[in-house]
Design a protein around this motif. Structure first.
Motif, PDB file in Angstrom:
ATOM      1  N   UNK A 111      30.981 -17.193   0.005  1.00  0.00           N
ATOM      2  CA  UNK A 111      31.825 -16.057   0.357  1.00  0.00           C
ATOM      3  C   UNK A 111      31.178 -15.303   1.507  1.00  0.00           C
ATOM      4  N   UNK A 112      31.959 -15.016   2.540  1.00  0.00           N
ATOM      5  CA  UNK A 112      31.483 -14.249   3.688  1.00  0.00           C
ATOM      6  C   UNK A 112      32.169 -12.891   3.683  1.00  0.00           C
ATOM      7  N   UNK A 113      31.396 -11.850   3.572  1.00  0.00           N
ATOM      8  CA  UNK A 113      31.978 -10.514   3.535  1.00  0.00           C
ATOM      9  C   UNK A 113      30.948  -9.461   3.851  1.00  0.00           C
ATOM     10  N   UNK A 114      31.239  -8.246   3.444  1.00  0.00           N
ATOM     11  CA  UNK A 114      30.309  -7.141   3.622  1.00  0.00           C
ATOM     12  C   UNK A 114      30.193  -6.390   2.310  1.00  0.00           C
ATOM     13  N   UNK A 115      29.155  -5.584   2.199  1.00  0.00           N
ATOM     14  CA  UNK A 115      28.900  -4.827   0.979  1.00  0.00           C
ATOM     15  C   UNK A 115      29.839  -3.627   0.936  1.00  0.00           C
ATOM     16  N   UNK A 116      30.987  -3.814   0.319  1.00  0.00           N
ATOM     17  CA  UNK A 116      32.001  -2.762   0.291  1.00  0.00           C
ATOM     18  C   UNK A 116      31.571  -1.557  -0.543  1.00  0.00           C
ATOM     19  N   UNK A 117      30.741  -1.791  -1.529  1.00  0.00           N
ATOM     20  CA  UNK A 117      30.227  -0.678  -2.323  1.00  0.00           C
ATOM     21  C   UNK A 117      29.327   0.200  -1.458  1.00  0.00           C
ATOM     22  N   UNK A 118      28.504  -0.433  -0.633  1.00  0.00           N
ATOM     23  CA  UNK A 118      27.637   0.318   0.284  1.00  0.00           C
ATOM     24  C   UNK A 118      28.463   1.092   1.301  1.00  0.00           C
ATOM     25  N   UNK A 119      29.556   0.498   1.762  1.00  0.00           N
ATOM     26  CA  UNK A 119      30.453   1.198   2.692  1.00  0.00           C
ATOM     27  C   UNK A 119      30.968   2.486   2.064  1.00  0.00           C
ATOM     28  N   UNK A 120      31.456   2.369   0.832  1.00  0.00           N
ATOM     29  CA  UNK A 120      31.958   3.546   0.132  1.00  0.00           C
ATOM     30  C   UNK A 120      30.873   4.580  -0.081  1.00  0.00           C
ATOM     31  N   UNK A 121      29.670   4.099  -0.377  1.00  0.00           N
ATOM     32  CA  UNK A 121      28.534   5.001  -0.621  1.00  0.00           C
ATOM     33  C   UNK A 121      28.144   5.756   0.657  1.00  0.00           C
ATOM     34  N   UNK A 122      28.078   5.047   1.771  1.00  0.00           N
ATOM     35  CA  UNK A 122      27.721   5.668   3.044  1.00  0.00           C
ATOM     36  C   UNK A 122      28.716   6.756   3.443  1.00  0.00           C
ATOM     37  N   UNK A 123      29.989   6.426   3.329  1.00  0.00           N
ATOM     38  CA  UNK A 123      31.029   7.390   3.700  1.00  0.00           C
ATOM     39  C   UNK A 123      31.059   8.557   2.710  1.00  0.00           C
ATOM     40  N   UNK A 124      30.872   8.248   1.426  1.00  0.00           N
ATOM     41  CA  UNK A 124      30.855   9.300   0.405  1.00  0.00           C
ATOM     42  C   UNK A 124      29.758  10.313   0.633  1.00  0.00           C
TER      43      UNK A 124
END
Length: 331
Positions: free
Chosen positions: A140-153
């Motif tokens: 699977x090729x993707x990005x850490x969506x949880x980290x994205x939410x955390x950074x923006x939060x």
């Protein structure tokens, strides 16, 4: 190039009728001759994508096409139109056309199981991109969506300050891993301030028009809102449009993906305060390279993280440019 054995897959008569060649486009160059290709054509990659209704997915296709062309491979593309039944049919169609490897951006991670099973029976490796599946893919090729939410939060928490306030959350797709993770990361970050309350908005499927409609109701029922967080920038910009129409530029707005329209709004020091980097061009390129490596029998990681980062008022000007999304690799 090896010759694959394609096993007969039992499908209903109605499914057979729906398997039409017009659902698949082929790039780069040359005509497609019913799946039979000369050796000079190079490897054939099938790309079954969930939708083209979001700028992110349009650019993801572009990134994959550019990478395939650069590698000398042929990309056979199919748009499922957010219909999992069509996606399973598209995958079967791509298999019938004789692709060597499959890229799949699933409409429904569980609902695409039939298509993945057909690929497995045909001996075709599958690589998922952006949205993972429970099983059936070699990588699977993707990005850490949880980290994205955390950074923006964390950035939203900082913007609201000690007083906190009410945040409206506009969600992506129901049941999707991306929406789940972007929500979870954001909730973890804002939990640091007990005076923040999150109001759950509806699922708007990452589409701006749906977010506009939702926000028109949400602003009436939540006049005391202090911030809006959407699971992508397209929806966040839809919410921002409604806020401006109601003279509510006091409300902070944040999203995810690094859509250039959002980046420029952040750079202008307006109510839009943050997004997370999710360059679809580089994601598509990484997915294609991973698929080619898998087809060649090379060892590939089960999870390939393409990386992310926060774009805020401090660095948005650096990321501003003429591309549709902020490009990875800038500081």
């Amino acid at each position: 190039m090896r010759t694959k054995r394609i096993f007969g897959i039992f499908i209903t008569a109605s499914t057979l009728v729906s398997l039409t060649a017009c659902s698949v486009s082929t790039t780069p160059g040359g005509s497609d001759s019913g799946g039979k290709k000369a050796a000079s054509d190079g490897l054939s990659i099938g790309f079954s994508q969930a939708t083209q209704q979001s700028p992110f997915y349009v650019q993801l296709r572009t990134g994959a096409e550019q990478a395939a062309k650069k590698a000398g491979a042929k990309l056979n593309f199919a748009d499922a139109g957010d219909d999992v039944t069509k996606q399973n049919n598209d995958i079967q169609d791509l298999i019938t056309r004789g692709v060597d490897v499959l890229l799949v951006n699933p409409v429904d991670p569980k609902g695409v199981k039939a298509g993945l099973a057909a690929a497995d029976a045909a001996g075709i490796p599958v690589v998922t991109v952006d949205r993972p599946v429970p099983s059936g893919a070699v990588a699977h090729v993707g990005r850490d969506n949880k980290e994205m939410g955390r950074l923006v939060g964390a950035e939203v928490v900082k913007a609201l300050g000690a007083k906190g306030g009410k945040i409206i959350e506009i969600k992506g797709d129901a049941g999707g891993a991306v929406a789940r993770d972007r929500s979870a990361g954001f909730h973890e970050a804002v939990a640091a301030n007990s005076k923040i309350k999150i109001v759950a908005g509806p699922y708007c499927d990452y589409i701006r028009a749906k977010a506009v409609t939702a926000m028109q109701d949400l602003i009436q029922t939540n006049p005391d809102v202090k911030a809006v967080y959407a699971h992508n920038d397209d929806m966040a910009l839809g919410a921002l449009q409604v806020l401006k129409e109601n003279n509510r530029t006091d409300v902070k707005v944040a999203g995810v993906d690094g859509l250039m329209e959002a980046v420029k709004s952040i750079a202008a020091d307006g109510p839009y305060i943050a997004t997370a980097l999710n360059d679809p061009i580089s994601l598509g390129a990484t997915a294609v390279q991973t698929a080619l490596d898998a087809q060649a029998g090379k060892k590939v990681s089960a999870e390939v993280d393409a990386g992310t980062g926060l774009i805020d008022t401090g660095n948005a000007a650096t990321y501003s440019g003429s591309t549709t999304f902020a490009l990875a690799g800038k500081k």
